[in-house]
Enzyme design. Sequence first.
Site, mmCIF file in Angstrom:
data_model
loop_
_atom_site.group_PDB
_atom_site.id
_atom_site.type_symbol
_atom_site.label_atom_id
_atom_site.label_comp_id
_atom_site.label_asym_id
_atom_site.label_seq_id
_atom_site.Cartn_x
_atom_site.Cartn_y
_atom_site.Cartn_z
ATOM 1 N N GLY A 1 0.817 -1.210 0.000
ATOM 2 C CA GLY A 1 0.000 0.000 0.000
ATOM 3 C C GLY A 1 0.849 1.258 0.000
ATOM 4 C CG HIS B 1 3.138 0.879 -5.682
ATOM 5 N ND1 HIS B 1 3.327 1.832 -4.712
ATOM 6 C CD2 HIS B 1 3.706 -0.258 -5.208
ATOM 7 C CE1 HIS B 1 3.964 1.302 -3.687
ATOM 8 N NE2 HIS B 1 4.214 0.034 -3.957
ATOM 9 C CD GLN C 1 7.621 -7.412 3.703
ATOM 10 O OE1 GLN C 1 6.856 -8.201 3.149
ATOM 11 N NE2 GLN C 1 8.243 -6.459 3.032
ATOM 12 N N GLY D 1 9.366 -4.175 -8.434
ATOM 13 C CA GLY D 1 10.231 -3.075 -8.858
ATOM 14 C C GLY D 1 11.705 -3.381 -8.643
ATOM 15 C CD GLN D 2 16.796 -3.899 -10.664
ATOM 16 O OE1 GLN D 2 16.171 -4.957 -10.828
ATOM 17 N NE2 GLN D 2 18.077 -3.888 -10.315
#
Length: 288
Positions: A33, A39, A63, A149-150
């Site tokens: 979120g 995103h 995590q 994402g990288q």
Amino acid sequence: MKTEVITTVGEIRDRLKIARDEGKSIGLVPTMGALHSGHTSLIHAARSATNFVVVSIFVNPAQFGPTEDFERYPRTLEADRQLCDAVGTDLIFAPPVSEVYAPNHRTWVDIETLGEQLCGASRPGHFRGVCTIVLKLFNITMADHAFFGQKDAQQARILEKMATDLNLFTQVHVCPTVREADGLAMSSRNRYLSPAERYQAPVLYRTLQWIKEEVRRGERECHTLIDEIKRRLFAIPGTRIDYVQIVDSNLLKPLIQIDRPALAAVAVFFGSTRLIDNVQLDPVSPGE
Ligand code: PAF
């Protein structure tokens, strides 16, 4: 139209079964979120590769370490929903913690070696939590494709490896980092920064671009590059370096010389906010 928010595993499974029975392929964008343009680019990628897009929004307690920002992590479901409406999302899956982790949950996914350096070294248990939730989301949705994402380069590499090692059905895609105009990588944690810290933060991008340029000019010694980056970051008041590392892009092991595709990665605290960024270094095709 308002994107529908589904909160239970049973319901999302039923809805995705209908979509699959209609011949649709499912794209999953897993998020915690506090959605931003990074995103948005993942949702766009999912839209072009599939014809039914699910965005999951779940702040995954597994995590976060005990002293990390789980409690204060931004939870902005209404704004996230508006962004999903604007970009075009078929469903949001936003379960409560109790729907994902039963009190007697005992099964975890652990990955060897790839999690030992970089964020894995400073956030023990982090990638175990990431791999477990992502595998659960893959199993719950049976998505054809999932998009990451990288910016979280180590996470992306680990999830690709998990998908290969465990023969997962869902195909992992890694999309380029999206940046603010001054180079700061988009992150949900950028909103923690004070105006002064926000002003300092693009130093990460500038130092990584400096490394890339030095490698293009022929520098290959990792310690020379790392020492110079540390010197530059130390000079900034209020910051604390977590790590500056150059690792093999594939194995994520520290390199002495850049003699293969590599990743330069940094994690720095600006006040109490920890930001990460990275750049890929390719000594074979300089300047790319
Ligand atoms: O990158 C993130 O936002 C999270 O680590 C992920 C992949 C959604 C798992 O919780």
